[in-house]
Design a protein around this motif. Structure first.
Motif, PDB file in Angstrom:
ATOM      1  N   GLN A   1     -24.198   6.405 -25.892  1.00  0.00           N
ATOM      2  CA  GLN A   1     -23.917   5.152 -26.604  1.00  0.00           C
ATOM      3  C   GLN A   1     -24.196   3.946 -25.706  1.00  0.00           C
ATOM      4  O   GLN A   1     -24.648   2.899 -26.174  1.00  0.00           O
TER       5      GLN A   1
ATOM      6  N   ASP B   1     -26.990   3.835 -32.728  1.00  0.00           N
ATOM      7  CA  ASP B   1     -25.725   4.563 -32.762  1.00  0.00           C
ATOM      8  C   ASP B   1     -26.003   6.060 -32.888  1.00  0.00           C
ATOM      9  O   ASP B   1     -26.586   6.511 -33.872  1.00  0.00           O
TER      10      ASP B   1
ATOM     11  N   ILE C   1     -20.225  -1.836 -30.572  1.00  0.00           N
ATOM     12  CA  ILE C   1     -20.506  -0.891 -29.486  1.00  0.00           C
ATOM     13  C   ILE C   1     -21.472  -1.532 -28.495  1.00  0.00           C
ATOM     14  O   ILE C   1     -22.575  -1.932 -28.865  1.00  0.00           O
TER      15      ILE C   1
END
Length: 815
Positions: free
Chosen positions: A506, A512, A704
């Motif tokens: 990640q 993703d 993220i």
């Protein structure tokens, strides 16, 4: 000059030629003053001193051109800084053509210069004579004039760089031979010399033709081999003066530059003469030459006499035969060694060391200081080679060909022929029997196309359409209309394993990768500057196991990048499984029907972007629904021992479906019709996802974090400097190969990155980066222009778009 040897330094540089002194100079400019340079003899005494000293600015890539441009700027200013002359003179350069094929190359060169903003002028033979009045021009077709080219004195330049390094705080110790490289905890930590040990944070191998030996001391493969390089210096010739340009006659394998009223006459003979094995290079070998070989020099002298008739009655002052080191692909070696942090290499400059030294020294110094390059150096990155490329017998065979091609016409898609076949897939012999014509990538033999009859399975090189194109076109039609099988075994394949494998990926991946088991994700790997280090697919095999599949050429580079950038403390490990699996691409609208014949109905309920193990005949394989050709299809990952059986089953079961073998030439055409990008061309460390049109493969809508995200966010807010576009020529006749100049409304705006014949669209198709000179490159600006592509001087109108010309809505691949 010998000096007291310190017992430690921040950086130890091995080798006092032009490269080593340039690295030392630039490190001090970057504020690293604790630098120790070690030279086993005297500065410049290895191979630097007998270099011809040519400084030609224009290179095949923009990053390479900028590197040499910087060299020229540095050499012009260095004397004012150090008080020592470099012998640099900007005298310009003339390159002449004896044939129409060579003239086409020079027209392409002129177009490349326009793309890079360099001055370049096409000349008639009479105009070339005006620039270089002591040559004969009766047999010439034309020429080009490069006013920015120059020449330098290699020894003077080296001494000037060395003084600049000393002024910045570096210490230089001559007569000091390195006999060992020290390591601790898997990292270089110093050197052992014949005068004692020196600890260091960084060790830099700039040992010239000894660099392979030095690399071996550290357990690092440095693939280079010396070859004999010849030139003579003549007596004075009437009409030769200090401002005479450098002249190159590549069809005659020769170059000429002024030297004290005479000429340096040298070249790159078509059949080269490798010297001794790198392990056998003698020591000491300082300011030394090899024996004269007039018989071997004869082909150069005969061509020189043709170009310069006055040589027939001019004396020869000196014959030089000096060894120089060459690499397997004629590009130099730069960068940090994979597997040994803190050990850097700058070597193998293939007779362009003087031109490259300034820029290469700066680039390597920046790499050392910043931890990564600040520009695209993939073409010279040490990691483009694997350890097996260090075999000296293999290198000897390859280098003989590489040097001989130095002045050959650089045909598009040229394949080297020596030291092959090398790495072979389990299907190699079967495919050879079916008429495969082979190319090579990372040592792998890969089918380019299938001629049916082995007698026709050969490449013919041309600026126009080659004879083999008809075979590729047939494979393209079969892939679009029926089904084709591609041997893609050369794919790089890695497992990322461990408790924290997902967390590591990640951080490393733009996309993703946290989907359920069986999910396949296309993603980029970016650096801290937000530009590409690789692109690949990630398949989740389990909670702690991922399969990464990348291009053939990037095996070493990818693994090194992944291992270096896994965040500290995470349990994630990279394992190379490239050689464990063959890969068969089964692509086309009838691919599902073919595969179901061998597996029941396993491929009916099989979503795009997923992967699972299936039975295929008697074999169990991993099938991944993905495509690089823009059609319904699967990649089959097959244990190598089962590959031949699976291949035979596919061809047997698909005979009535029109199944064909297909090769990489068809893949190139098909992927360009679909606008698919390739690392090393569209995706490089000079380009990011915004410019490449790949923001959809970035998890920017999530919270993220990933490497390069912060910079990418800023780029997106500011707007794209340039954009990648698809194009199709209006005319079916011209052939494109990549590298051509793109003009918008008559003005240069970019360069083709990849091009090929597109059978489906009926013309050449490709991808190109274009930039609005006024600033941000908007979609509106792209759409508003009228475009042409310069194909060797022929201006070809083209349709340009931000979407691919074939199946822009992806209906085919999701069917």
């Amino acid at each position: 000059m010998t000096t007291d040897l310190p017992d430690r330094a921040r950086v130890v540089i091995i080798g006092g030629g032009v490269i080593g002194t340039s690295v030392a100079y630039h490190l001090t400019k970057l504020g690293w003053n604790d630098v120790l340079l070690l030279e086993q003899g005297s500065l410049s005494g290895g191979t630097t001193w007998h270099a011809a000293g040519l400084v030609g600015l224009l290179r095949a890539s923009e990053s390479g051109t900028r590197l040499v441009q910087y060299s020229a700027e540095l050499y012009a200013s260095l004397e004012a800084e150090t008080g020592l002359a470099t012998g640099y003179k900007q005298c310009g350069g003339v390159i002449v053509a004896r044939s129409e094929d060579r003239m086409t190359q020079l027209r392409r060169t002129a177009a490349t210069a326009a793309a890079f903003g360099l001055d370049c002028e096409l000349l008639t033979p009479a105009e070339a004579l005006g620039k270089w009045p002591v040559m004969a021009v009766d047999d010439l077709v034309g020429a080009i004039w490069l006013p920015g080219d120059g020449k330098a004195n290699p020894t003077d330049l080296t001494l000037s760089l060395a003084k600049g390094a000393r002024l910045g705080g570096a210490v230089i110790a001559e007569r000091t031979r390195v006999v060992g490289v020290l390591t601790r905890d898997g990292r270089a930590c110093g050197v052992r010399t014949d005068r004692g040990d020196v600890e260091a944070e960084v060790v830099v191998n700039c040992a010239g033709q000894w660099a392979k030996q030095v690399g071996a001391l550290a357990g690092v493969s440095v693939p280079l081999h010396s070859a004999e390089h010849f030139y003579v210096v003549t007596d004075q010739i009437e009409g030769v003066h200090p401002d005479l340009p450098v002249m190159r006659d590549p069809d005659g394998y020769t170059y000429f530059k002024e030297e004290v009223g005479g000429l340096v006459v040298g070249g790159f003979e078509p059949v080269a003469k490798p010297w001794v094995s790198p392990e056998e290079i003698p020591y000491p070998f300082e300011f030394a030459l090899l024996e004269e070989d007039w018989d071997h020099f004869a082909v150069l002298m005969e061509n020189a006499l043709l170009r310069i008739p006055a040589l027939a009655h001019t004396g020869i002052r000196k014959f030089y035969n000096g060894p120089e080191s060459f690499t397997p692909d004629n590009q130099f070696l730069l960068g940090e060694a994979p597997g040994l942090p803190g050990f850097f290499v700058g070597a193998g400059f293939n007779s362009v060391g003087i031109a490259s030294a300034g820029g290469a020294g700066r680039a390597l110094a920046q790499w050392i200081v910043d931890g990564e390059p600040d520009t695209d150096l993939t073409g010279v990155d040490l990691r483009r080679f694997a350890a097996f490329h260090g075999n000296s017998r293999w290198l000897r065979d390859r280098v003989g060909e590489v040097l001989g091609l130095h002045y050959a016409i650089p045909w598009p898609n040229r394949e080297l022929e020596s030291a092959r076949p090398f790495r072979r897939s389990p299907l190699h012999d079967r495919l050879a029997g079916r008429g495969a014509c082979w190319g090579s990538r990372m040592g792998w033999e890969r089918p380019l196309f299938f001629a049916g009859d082995a007698r026709h399975a050969e490449l013919d090189y041309s600026w126009g359409k080659p004879r083999w194109l008809r075979f590729s076109a047939a494979e393209q039609r079969a892939t679009r209309e029926a089904v084709a099988v591609f041997d893609q075994t050369s794919f790089s394949k890695y497992l990322v394993l461990g408790r924290d494998a997902e967390a590591a990926l990640q951080w490393l991946c733009t996309n993703d990768v946290s989907g359920p088991v069986g999910t396949v994700t296309y993603t980029g790997l970016l650096n801290a500057r937000g530009t590409y280090e690789s692109d690949l697919t990630v398949t989740r095999l389990s909670g702690t196991e991922f399969l990464l599949v990348s291009s053939s050429a990037t095996t070493e580079r990818d693994q090194d990048w992944l291992r270096r950038h896994v965040p500290a403390g995470l349990d994630a490990h990279v394992v190379d499984v490239t050689s464990a699996y063959a890969v068969l691409g089964v692509m086309g609208p009838r691919s599902r029907e073919l595969l179901n014949r061998l597996s029941g109905d396993a491929f009916d309920d099989f979503a795009f972007g997923t992967s699972r193990e299936v039975w295929l005949g008697h074999a169990t394989v991993r099938a991944t629904r993905i495509t690089y050709v823009g059609e319904l299809g699967w990649e089959l990952y097959v244990p190598v021992e089962l590959a031949l059986g699976v291949y035979e089953d596919l061809l047997g079961a698909g005979a009535d479906l029109g199944v064909v073998d297909a090769g990489y030439s068809a893949i190139e055409s098909l992927r360009l019709e679909k606008g698919y990008r390739a690392f090393g061309r569209e995706l490089t460390p000079d380009h990011g996802p915004l410019e490449a049109g790949l923001l959809f493969a970035c998890k920017l809508k999530t919270d993220i974090d990933f490497l390069g995200r912060e910079v990418l966010e800023r780029q997106r807010a500011a707007g794209a400097r340039r954009r990648l576009v698809s194009f199709v020529l209006d005319d079916a006749e011209p052939m494109l190969w990549g590298g051509e100049l793109v003009l918008r409304d008559g003005a240069p705006v970019g360069q083709v990155t990849s091009a090929a014949w597109g059978e489906t669209v009926g013309a050449c198709v490709g991808l190109a980066y274009v930039a609005d000179p006024a600033g941000t490159t908007t979609a509106g600006w792209v759409r508003a222009g009228s475009y042409v592509v310069d194909a060797g001087g022929l201006r070809c109108p083209a349709q340009v778009a931000l979407r691919p010309p074939y199946d822009p809505d992806n209906g085919r691949i999701r069917g």
